[in-house]
Design a protein around this motif. Sequence first.
Motif, PDB file in Angstrom:
ATOM      1  N   THR A 186       1.090  -1.174   0.027  1.00  0.00           N
ATOM      2  CA  THR A 186      -0.096   0.018   0.128  1.00  0.00           C
ATOM      3  C   THR A 186       0.995   1.302  -0.012  1.00  0.00           C
ATOM      4  O   THR A 186       2.019   1.212   0.443  1.00  0.00           O
ATOM      5  CB  THR A 186      -0.968   0.047   1.287  1.00  0.00           C
ATOM      6  OG1 THR A 186      -0.044  -0.055   2.296  1.00  0.00           O
ATOM      7  CG2 THR A 186      -1.840  -1.265   1.025  1.00  0.00           C
ATOM      8  N   PRO A 187       0.384   2.637  -0.342  1.00  0.00           N
ATOM      9  CA  PRO A 187       1.291   3.757  -0.422  1.00  0.00           C
ATOM     10  C   PRO A 187       2.051   3.822   0.806  1.00  0.00           C
ATOM     11  O   PRO A 187       1.496   3.511   2.048  1.00  0.00           O
ATOM     12  CB  PRO A 187       0.184   4.823  -0.537  1.00  0.00           C
ATOM     13  CG  PRO A 187      -0.547   4.005  -1.293  1.00  0.00           C
ATOM     14  CD  PRO A 187      -1.040   2.612  -1.067  1.00  0.00           C
ATOM     15  N   TRP A 214       5.118   8.837  -2.558  1.00  0.00           N
ATOM     16  CA  TRP A 214       4.263   9.774  -3.271  1.00  0.00           C
ATOM     17  C   TRP A 214       4.073   8.931  -4.540  1.00  0.00           C
ATOM     18  O   TRP A 214       4.686   8.031  -4.875  1.00  0.00           O
ATOM     19  CB  TRP A 214       5.139  11.029  -3.578  1.00  0.00           C
ATOM     20  CG  TRP A 214       6.348  10.846  -4.216  1.00  0.00           C
ATOM     21  CD1 TRP A 214       7.638  10.374  -3.707  1.00  0.00           C
ATOM     22  CD2 TRP A 214       6.847  11.205  -5.558  1.00  0.00           C
ATOM     23  NE1 TRP A 214       8.547  10.361  -4.432  1.00  0.00           N
ATOM     24  CE2 TRP A 214       8.122  10.918  -5.715  1.00  0.00           C
ATOM     25  CE3 TRP A 214       6.190  11.689  -6.548  1.00  0.00           C
ATOM     26  CZ2 TRP A 214       8.975  11.340  -6.895  1.00  0.00           C
ATOM     27  CZ3 TRP A 214       7.014  11.938  -7.873  1.00  0.00           C
ATOM     28  CH2 TRP A 214       8.383  11.763  -7.912  1.00  0.00           C
ATOM     29  N   ARG A 215       2.910   9.702  -5.456  1.00  0.00           N
ATOM     30  CA  ARG A 215       2.431   8.811  -6.539  1.00  0.00           C
ATOM     31  C   ARG A 215       3.010   9.826  -7.670  1.00  0.00           C
ATOM     32  O   ARG A 215       2.735  10.842  -7.821  1.00  0.00           O
ATOM     33  CB  ARG A 215       1.000   8.934  -6.567  1.00  0.00           C
ATOM     34  CG  ARG A 215       0.156   8.403  -7.641  1.00  0.00           C
ATOM     35  CD  ARG A 215      -1.387   8.734  -7.534  1.00  0.00           C
ATOM     36  NE  ARG A 215      -2.074   8.104  -8.714  1.00  0.00           N
ATOM     37  CZ  ARG A 215      -2.965   8.609  -9.208  1.00  0.00           C
ATOM     38  NH1 ARG A 215      -3.601   9.939  -8.866  1.00  0.00           N
ATOM     39  NH2 ARG A 215      -4.005   7.965 -10.064  1.00  0.00           N
ATOM     40  N   ASN A 216       3.715   8.673  -8.425  1.00  0.00           N
ATOM     41  CA  ASN A 216       4.446   9.417  -9.560  1.00  0.00           C
ATOM     42  C   ASN A 216       3.428   9.409 -10.878  1.00  0.00           C
ATOM     43  O   ASN A 216       3.754   8.175 -11.447  1.00  0.00           O
ATOM     44  CB  ASN A 216       5.790   9.195 -10.081  1.00  0.00           C
ATOM     45  CG  ASN A 216       6.495   9.872 -11.021  1.00  0.00           C
ATOM     46  OD1 ASN A 216       5.943  10.585 -11.814  1.00  0.00           O
ATOM     47  ND2 ASN A 216       7.916   9.998 -10.860  1.00  0.00           N
ATOM     48  N   ARG A 217       2.495  10.309 -11.371  1.00  0.00           N
ATOM     49  CA  ARG A 217       1.842   9.884 -12.665  1.00  0.00           C
ATOM     50  C   ARG A 217       2.671   9.331 -13.749  1.00  0.00           C
ATOM     51  O   ARG A 217       2.363   9.147 -14.755  1.00  0.00           O
ATOM     52  CB  ARG A 217       0.914  10.779 -12.836  1.00  0.00           C
ATOM     53  CG  ARG A 217       0.047  11.170 -11.816  1.00  0.00           C
ATOM     54  CD  ARG A 217      -0.816  12.385 -11.845  1.00  0.00           C
ATOM     55  NE  ARG A 217      -1.645  12.609 -13.108  1.00  0.00           N
ATOM     56  CZ  ARG A 217      -2.088  13.562 -13.927  1.00  0.00           C
ATOM     57  NH1 ARG A 217      -1.673  14.761 -13.132  1.00  0.00           N
ATOM     58  NH2 ARG A 217      -2.839  13.613 -14.767  1.00  0.00           N
ATOM     59  N   ASP A 275       3.789  20.920   4.268  1.00  0.00           N
ATOM     60  CA  ASP A 275       4.551  20.123   5.271  1.00  0.00           C
ATOM     61  C   ASP A 275       5.163  18.841   4.775  1.00  0.00           C
ATOM     62  O   ASP A 275       4.172  18.298   3.870  1.00  0.00           O
ATOM     63  CB  ASP A 275       3.596  19.816   6.627  1.00  0.00           C
ATOM     64  CG  ASP A 275       3.272  21.174   7.232  1.00  0.00           C
ATOM     65  OD1 ASP A 275       4.025  21.960   7.578  1.00  0.00           O
ATOM     66  OD2 ASP A 275       2.165  21.245   8.013  1.00  0.00           O
ATOM     67  N   ALA A 276       6.247  18.334   4.953  1.00  0.00           N
ATOM     68  CA  ALA A 276       6.663  17.131   4.562  1.00  0.00           C
ATOM     69  C   ALA A 276       5.795  16.126   5.238  1.00  0.00           C
ATOM     70  O   ALA A 276       5.278  16.391   6.362  1.00  0.00           O
ATOM     71  CB  ALA A 276       8.011  16.985   5.195  1.00  0.00           C
ATOM     72  N   TRP A 277       5.756  14.767   4.620  1.00  0.00           N
ATOM     73  CA  TRP A 277       5.003  13.737   5.131  1.00  0.00           C
ATOM     74  C   TRP A 277       5.742  12.340   4.888  1.00  0.00           C
ATOM     75  O   TRP A 277       6.582  12.303   4.325  1.00  0.00           O
ATOM     76  CB  TRP A 277       3.763  13.698   4.425  1.00  0.00           C
ATOM     77  CG  TRP A 277       3.652  13.214   2.816  1.00  0.00           C
ATOM     78  CD1 TRP A 277       3.955  11.763   2.547  1.00  0.00           C
ATOM     79  CD2 TRP A 277       3.645  14.204   1.662  1.00  0.00           C
ATOM     80  NE1 TRP A 277       3.970  11.871   1.123  1.00  0.00           N
ATOM     81  CE2 TRP A 277       3.794  13.220   0.694  1.00  0.00           C
ATOM     82  CE3 TRP A 277       3.542  15.329   1.596  1.00  0.00           C
ATOM     83  CZ2 TRP A 277       3.995  13.548  -0.703  1.00  0.00           C
ATOM     84  CZ3 TRP A 277       3.830  15.911   0.256  1.00  0.00           C
ATOM     85  CH2 TRP A 277       3.973  15.038  -0.968  1.00  0.00           C
ATOM     86  N   ASP A 278       5.209  11.409   5.692  1.00  0.00           N
ATOM     87  CA  ASP A 278       5.797  10.074   5.709  1.00  0.00           C
ATOM     88  C   ASP A 278       4.950   9.133   5.181  1.00  0.00           C
ATOM     89  O   ASP A 278       4.980   8.523   4.152  1.00  0.00           O
ATOM     90  CB  ASP A 278       6.436   9.519   7.078  1.00  0.00           C
ATOM     91  CG  ASP A 278       7.915  10.168   7.365  1.00  0.00           C
ATOM     92  OD1 ASP A 278       8.632  10.503   6.424  1.00  0.00           O
ATOM     93  OD2 ASP A 278       8.046  10.678   8.536  1.00  0.00           O
ATOM     94  N   LEU A 279       3.834   8.930   5.961  1.00  0.00           N
ATOM     95  CA  LEU A 279       2.790   7.593   5.424  1.00  0.00           C
ATOM     96  C   LEU A 279       1.773   8.695   4.803  1.00  0.00           C
ATOM     97  O   LEU A 279       0.613   9.319   5.290  1.00  0.00           O
ATOM     98  CB  LEU A 279       2.255   7.105   6.627  1.00  0.00           C
ATOM     99  CG  LEU A 279       3.431   6.027   7.162  1.00  0.00           C
ATOM    100  CD1 LEU A 279       2.618   5.106   8.104  1.00  0.00           C
ATOM    101  CD2 LEU A 279       3.762   5.196   6.038  1.00  0.00           C
ATOM    102  N   PRO A 280       1.481   8.683   3.442  1.00  0.00           N
ATOM    103  CA  PRO A 280       0.484   9.345   2.746  1.00  0.00           C
ATOM    104  C   PRO A 280      -0.996   8.617   2.869  1.00  0.00           C
ATOM    105  O   PRO A 280      -1.139   7.554   2.951  1.00  0.00           O
ATOM    106  CB  PRO A 280       0.872   9.633   1.176  1.00  0.00           C
ATOM    107  CG  PRO A 280       1.601   8.004   1.030  1.00  0.00           C
ATOM    108  CD  PRO A 280       2.374   7.854   2.426  1.00  0.00           C
TER     109      PRO A 280
END
Length: 766
Positions: free
Chosen positions: A103-104, A460-463, A732-737
Amino acid sequence: MSSRKNFRRPRQIPYVFLSFLGIIVLILVGALAWRLLSPDSSSTASNTEPTNSGDVAPKVTVPVLEQNGIKQTSSVVDGQLAVYDGKEWKKSFWPGINFGATTPGHYPGQVSPTKADYLRWFPMMQDMNIKAVRIYTILPPDFYDALAEYNSGKDEPLMLLQGIWSPEEELIGADGEGRDAFSSTIKKGFEQEIRDVAAVVHGQADIPATPGHAAGQYKTDVSPYLLGWVLGTEWYPYTVQTTNEAHPGLKPYQGEYFQAKAEASPFESWLAEMLDVLATEEMKYGWQHPISFTNWVTTDPLDHPNEPLEQEDLVPVDPMHMEPTEAWKAGYFASYHVYPYYPDSLRRDQKYLDYVNDEGVKDPYAGYLHELREHHKGIPLIIAEFGMPSSRGIAHYGLLGRSQGMHTEKQQGELNAGMLHQIYNEDYDGAMLFEWQDEWFKFTWNTIELEVPGDRRAMWRNRLTNEEHFGVLAIEPEESPDKLMTIDGKTDDWEKRGLVAEDVGNGVKMAITSDSSDLYVLLQKDGGNWNFDEDILTLGFDTTPGGSSTAKIAPGIEFDSGQEFLARFEGGQGGRLYVNSGYDQYSWLYGYKLKSVPYKAEYADDEAGIFLPWKLALNRALYLPQSKVTAPFESYDVGKLHWGTNDPNSDKFNNLSDWYVEGDTLEVRIPWMLLGFTDPSKLQVWKYPYGTEAVTPIDTDGVSVSAVLSPAGSAVSSQEVAKPSSRAYTWDAWDLPPYHEREKKSFNILKEAFAEYDKEVKGSSR
């Protein structure tokens, strides 16, 4: 891997309890004896009830054939894969799907899906008319518990193709030269993995925690639902070559259950031995299931005279060079990964280009399938991977529209259904679609160098990375659809976030937001509707120091800082994104460094105001040995911005969409990589590349966006210089999206297609 334990440790049981247990056993034995001797008993069929980690064991209602102490629910019968229905072997075509393990925010070794996820997905799979799910390696106990629970009481359960992961990195070697598969550490490690997987499937494994691997107590026996085994991964051609060269004249392997034929290569003998190890392990549990190994076009046994890359037709691995012995009643089948766009021989070999499919169309994919099927006469053959991605990016061109990317979800479904038809029509036994859900950790060759650091890719999701978008389930940002930004010409979603467009001058108001996939820009025009036949909209994007404040493609505009990217919306061209030539990774790598594409020295000057199309490389120039011509370098202008809405409930839905306009409201969403982000989750972009040896990530404070509205067709000399004000945006930076899932438009298309081929195999050429 060798430290894993196959079986759970026995617990110490009190003597009084043992005495009581003995009485119970005597009663059960008596009852069983009475049942076996009763008129209704059968000596050939039985039901088993595997235990699981819960209090109540799921009831197995599928019939099990038991003969000579060997249990079977699946087998190879008359050259076809079949399951036992209680009276006879039922042969059919097997529509299936490959199942990822992430999962993401997670990588495969972290095996993040939960039992609830599996129990939600399994009925969706069967609703899509999927009959078998293929997994590549050991998954957590929850997967097997959920499969048994879901299948409990079902006459037609969801069957399992269990993969066994080979030591891929060790076989390839750190230098990429390939290692001898017979080396002690590789062989022992693979054998231990085989033992572990067999124990897992039969519910008798206790695997300690190891980084990158599933672990836990496996108490659920899913062997009644096992359609077959698929051993190993796609074989690295230099590993095969190294193994063959290290053991010239090796005597073909002869095992109790599998053997290599006289013509087998050393690597094929090694494979036959690994198949025999698996069969031997299965027999310890009193079961047999059909066995296969993974193969692909790169190591197929066919000849590809027009293949331009040596390694793609270097050495064969031939399933027909090994076979089961009489002792292995369940049989043996072949399985291949076959996509229509790679290797290049699938779009270059004349024999495939000339092949006419059943619809009267020249179809190289069908041509390859036909030749492969002809080679494997007498044994079942499945396509264990095929598929198309619904990605915004592309990695290779394919014929008949079958490129590796740049497909809408509808196109994805139609193309996959078309390939499924060809697989069935060429007399295959099954087709396993790749894959169930999108996976964000995936990478592909033409974007991986821009996704740094690699250990953040799953965040992150790279389209633009096609490999992330093969699923029939879209995995999208935000925890629910109502929180996902929708480019539809409406502002309610902006208002939910407390955002209102603010004046940036020149008659334009702007707001900016983002998620783990895209940057969103809201642009509202004062005094009328957007009309790009009358106006040209120029957007500037500044992400890092450097760049040009002017652009030759946007005369009369002077930005307040250097720009890395420009977007232009104008009549007849729609929207396009351009990259500063000094920041352009494509011209730097393939022009300046590799001399593969036209290049000008002035491109290196980031202040020169040169903005180039944003391109992805698709293929280098390749010499075709049979045609004796050089195919040109191939690339794609991925900066072209696509119109449509990302609202799946709209008839204007387009998963490739980047902008939508309605009246005075224009919404734009731009994939992070198109703005130079190597990791938006940590606010990192790539450094200006000239003077570096590789794409180098650096920190950024965010994005500054400028907007200029100018009349279409006006002469530059008559314009005053426009100096737009910019709008700064950071996050803000994130870790688990956060994320949510959605059935793609391809889902129902494939549901109908799989239903059409859920029937008997024709078997005309077996």
